[in-house]
Design a protein around this motif. Structure first.
Motif, PDB file in Angstrom:
ATOM      1  N   PRO A  90       5.569  11.969   3.471  1.00 23.53           N
ATOM      2  CA  PRO A  90       6.048  10.595   3.636  1.00 23.53           C
ATOM      3  C   PRO A  90       5.943  10.191   5.106  1.00 23.53           C
ATOM      4  O   PRO A  90       6.443  10.900   5.980  1.00 23.53           O
ATOM      5  N   THR A  91       5.289   9.072   5.377  1.00 22.05           N
ATOM      6  CA  THR A  91       4.941   8.714   6.753  1.00 22.05           C
ATOM      7  C   THR A  91       5.112   7.218   6.989  1.00 22.05           C
ATOM      8  O   THR A  91       4.829   6.405   6.118  1.00 22.05           O
ATOM      9  N   VAL A  92       5.585   6.867   8.192  1.00 24.21           N
ATOM     10  CA  VAL A  92       5.547   5.488   8.673  1.00 24.21           C
ATOM     11  C   VAL A  92       4.868   5.486  10.032  1.00 24.21           C
ATOM     12  O   VAL A  92       5.005   6.434  10.805  1.00 24.21           O
ATOM     13  N   VAL A  93       4.118   4.425  10.323  1.00 24.95           N
ATOM     14  CA  VAL A  93       3.363   4.343  11.572  1.00 24.95           C
ATOM     15  C   VAL A  93       3.432   2.922  12.110  1.00 24.95           C
ATOM     16  O   VAL A  93       3.739   1.977  11.381  1.00 24.95           O
TER      17      VAL A  93
ATOM     18  N   PRO B 146       0.821  -1.207   0.000  1.00 25.35           N
ATOM     19  CA  PRO B 146       0.000   0.000   0.000  1.00 25.35           C
ATOM     20  C   PRO B 146       0.857   1.260   0.000  1.00 25.35           C
ATOM     21  O   PRO B 146       1.782   1.389   0.792  1.00 25.35           O
ATOM     22  N   GLY B 147       0.549   2.188  -0.912  1.00 27.04           N
ATOM     23  CA  GLY B 147       1.287   3.435  -0.972  1.00 27.04           C
ATOM     24  C   GLY B 147       2.638   3.302  -1.628  1.00 27.04           C
ATOM     25  O   GLY B 147       3.413   4.247  -1.634  1.00 27.04           O
ATOM     26  N   ALA B 148       2.958   2.123  -2.179  1.00 24.79           N
ATOM     27  CA  ALA B 148       4.270   1.919  -2.777  1.00 24.79           C
ATOM     28  C   ALA B 148       4.097   1.545  -4.236  1.00 24.79           C
ATOM     29  O   ALA B 148       3.050   1.100  -4.674  1.00 24.79           O
ATOM     30  N   THR B 149       5.159   1.732  -5.033  1.00 30.66           N
ATOM     31  CA  THR B 149       5.152   1.298  -6.407  1.00 30.66           C
ATOM     32  C   THR B 149       5.628  -0.134  -6.457  1.00 30.66           C
ATOM     33  O   THR B 149       6.325  -0.599  -5.562  1.00 30.66           O
ATOM     34  N   PRO B 150       5.233  -0.891  -7.518  1.00 35.83           N
ATOM     35  CA  PRO B 150       5.651  -2.286  -7.609  1.00 35.83           C
ATOM     36  C   PRO B 150       7.170  -2.400  -7.538  1.00 35.83           C
ATOM     37  O   PRO B 150       7.904  -1.662  -8.187  1.00 35.83           O
ATOM     38  N   GLY B 151       7.647  -3.336  -6.728  1.00 37.73           N
ATOM     39  CA  GLY B 151       9.080  -3.543  -6.584  1.00 37.73           C
ATOM     40  C   GLY B 151       9.711  -2.703  -5.498  1.00 37.73           C
ATOM     41  O   GLY B 151      10.885  -2.863  -5.204  1.00 37.73           O
ATOM     42  N   GLU B 152       8.958  -1.783  -4.886  1.00 34.82           N
ATOM     43  CA  GLU B 152       9.532  -0.945  -3.837  1.00 34.82           C
ATOM     44  C   GLU B 152       9.741  -1.753  -2.569  1.00 34.82           C
ATOM     45  O   GLU B 152       8.939  -2.606  -2.209  1.00 34.82           O
ATOM     46  N   ASP B 153      10.849  -1.493  -1.887  1.00 37.80           N
ATOM     47  CA  ASP B 153      11.192  -2.211  -0.664  1.00 37.80           C
ATOM     48  C   ASP B 153      10.227  -1.802   0.453  1.00 37.80           C
ATOM     49  O   ASP B 153      10.164  -0.630   0.821  1.00 37.80           O
TER      50      ASP B 153
ATOM     51  N   GLU C  30       4.608   0.270   9.381  1.00 37.47           N
ATOM     52  CA  GLU C  30       4.215   0.180   7.981  1.00 37.47           C
ATOM     53  C   GLU C  30       4.080   1.567   7.369  1.00 37.47           C
ATOM     54  O   GLU C  30       4.015   2.575   8.072  1.00 37.47           O
ATOM     55  N   LYS C  31       4.043   1.586   6.041  1.00 43.33           N
ATOM     56  CA  LYS C  31       3.719   2.804   5.305  1.00 43.33           C
ATOM     57  C   LYS C  31       2.206   2.808   5.091  1.00 43.33           C
ATOM     58  O   LYS C  31       1.694   1.977   4.348  1.00 43.33           O
ATOM     59  N   PRO C  32       1.462   3.714   5.737  1.00 42.05           N
ATOM     60  CA  PRO C  32      -0.004   3.631   5.685  1.00 42.05           C
ATOM     61  C   PRO C  32      -0.549   3.980   4.310  1.00 42.05           C
ATOM     62  O   PRO C  32       0.031   4.780   3.574  1.00 42.05           O
ATOM     63  N   GLU C  33      -1.695   3.384   3.999  1.00 43.38           N
ATOM     64  CA  GLU C  33      -2.352   3.667   2.722  1.00 43.38           C
ATOM     65  C   GLU C  33      -3.025   5.029   2.729  1.00 43.38           C
ATOM     66  O   GLU C  33      -3.072   5.713   1.721  1.00 43.38           O
ATOM     67  N   PHE C  34      -3.548   5.434   3.889  1.00 46.66           N
ATOM     68  CA  PHE C  34      -4.230   6.720   4.003  1.00 46.66           C
ATOM     69  C   PHE C  34      -3.650   7.497   5.186  1.00 46.66           C
ATOM     70  O   PHE C  34      -3.420   6.930   6.255  1.00 46.66           O
ATOM     71  N   THR C  35      -3.415   8.810   5.011  1.00 46.04           N
ATOM     72  CA  THR C  35      -2.939   9.679   6.078  1.00 46.04           C
ATOM     73  C   THR C  35      -3.694  11.003   6.012  1.00 46.04           C
ATOM     74  O   THR C  35      -4.370  11.302   5.026  1.00 46.04           O
ATOM     75  N   THR C  36      -3.580  11.809   7.074  1.00 44.99           N
ATOM     76  CA  THR C  36      -4.235  13.116   7.086  1.00 44.99           C
ATOM     77  C   THR C  36      -3.388  14.173   6.378  1.00 44.99           C
ATOM     78  O   THR C  36      -3.833  15.307   6.226  1.00 44.99           O
ATOM     79  N   THR C  37      -2.164  13.826   5.960  1.00 50.42           N
ATOM     80  CA  THR C  37      -1.296  14.738   5.211  1.00 50.42           C
ATOM     81  C   THR C  37      -0.729  13.978   4.023  1.00 50.42           C
ATOM     82  O   THR C  37      -0.891  12.765   3.900  1.00 50.42           O
TER      83      THR C  37
END
Length: 301
Positions: free
Chosen positions: A144-147, A107-114, A134-141
């Motif tokens: 670039p975000t990890v949660v 989610p939120g990444a391009t194919p092949g992204e680590d 994880e890198k969330p699919e939806f954020t309030t901003t």
């Protein structure tokens, strides 16, 4: 992680990397890297490419069965046999291509992204994604975000679930000649407000900040560039409060705009370990580089 190997994928010789159901919890999918389960999880997604194979194979079987039945029902005619070319042209083809299975993009990444690395293209840096994050699919901003993967009801009983840890990367505006210490000191108040006072949507999931104290302020070397970090311990109206950090440093791309990485960790036993702030900071790298990050020694609370 102790989990069974996912079932073989039809048409393949092994189990490719991808998202597969957790054998112990069907409501969760885990990332299989081709040889072992990782710590990355997500909610199941519909219409996955790898799950269409049984339907495709079943469709081929139906076509072949219909063709065989049709041939068996044709009456014999010994007086005239059709030319070989005609028989060949009328025979149904059973060579139906079956698509090879492929992993579902993160989610939120391009194919092949680590999935273990967060890329901030604008500022030319990457940040590590720790286990259990994880890198969330939806954020309030749109930053670039990890949660943290784990969620729990927000302390202020707003009817929403809150993440126990969040890290974002952004570009900030600063006065010409401003030191990175001044940039971090000015940004920390905004970082604290966004995490524990009122978020970008106007929600007060912690009931607001009651007080804060500075627990660290020192130079930091990030991605080979010298900057500064400031860390606060905040007390909130509800819940155990949290730790907030603003890390300001020059972009490794040579841009004049400073980079600020914000950290917000819930305090208490359910929050991430405070030492993880230092670990993430040490793991920040220029894009395309596997070395060069680091903050030096750990910073005590």
């Amino acid at each position: 992680m102790s989990m069974t190997t996912p079932p073989p994928v039809p048409g393949g010789t092994g189990v490719p990397p991808g998202w597969y159901p957790d054998p112990g919890n069907p409501a969760v999918e885990h990332w299989w890297d081709g040889t072992a389960w990782t710590g990355h999880t997500r909610s199941p997604r519909p219409h996955r490419a790898g799950r269409a194979l049984p339907v495709a194979v079943a469709g081929v079987a139906v076509v072949v069965a219909i063709a065989v039945a049709a041939v068996m029902l044709v009456p014999e005619d010994d007086t005239a046999a059709p030319p070989a070319s005609a028989a060949t042209s009328q025979a149904p083809s059973t060579a139906v291509p079956v698509p090879a299975p492929s992993p579902t993009p993160t989610p939120g990444a391009t194919p092949g992204e680590d999935p273990t690395v967060l890329v901030d293209q604008l500022n030319g840096i990457t940040l590590p994604v720790p286990d259990g994050w994880e890198k969330p699919e939806f954020t309030t901003t749109d930053l670039p975000t990890v949660v943290t993967v784990a969620e729990a009801p927000c302390p202020a009983d707003t009817g929403r679930d809150c993440r126990r840890g969040t890290v974002t990367s952004s570009t900030v505006s600063a006065d010409a000649g401003a030191s990175y210490r001044k940039i971090a000191e000015q940004d920390i108040a905004t970082a604290a407000d966004r995490a524990y006072e009122e978020d970008a949507l106007g929600n007060r999931h912690y009931g607001g900040i009651r007080s804060h104290r500075v627990v660290a302020s020192r130079p930091a070397v990030v991605a080979g560039r010298t900057g500064h970090l400031v860390r606060w311990r905040v007390t909130t109206a509800f819940g155990p409060g949290g730790w907030v950090q603003s890390l300001a440093f020059p972009s490794p791309m040579g841009s004049e705009s400073p980079v600020v990485v914000r950290f917000a960790f819930d305090a208490g036993p359910d929050g991430p370990a405070l030492a993880l702030m230092d670990e993430i900071t040490r793991g920040i790298r220029p894009i395309g580089s596997s070395t060069g990050g680091g903050v030096g020694s750990s910073i005590g609370p």
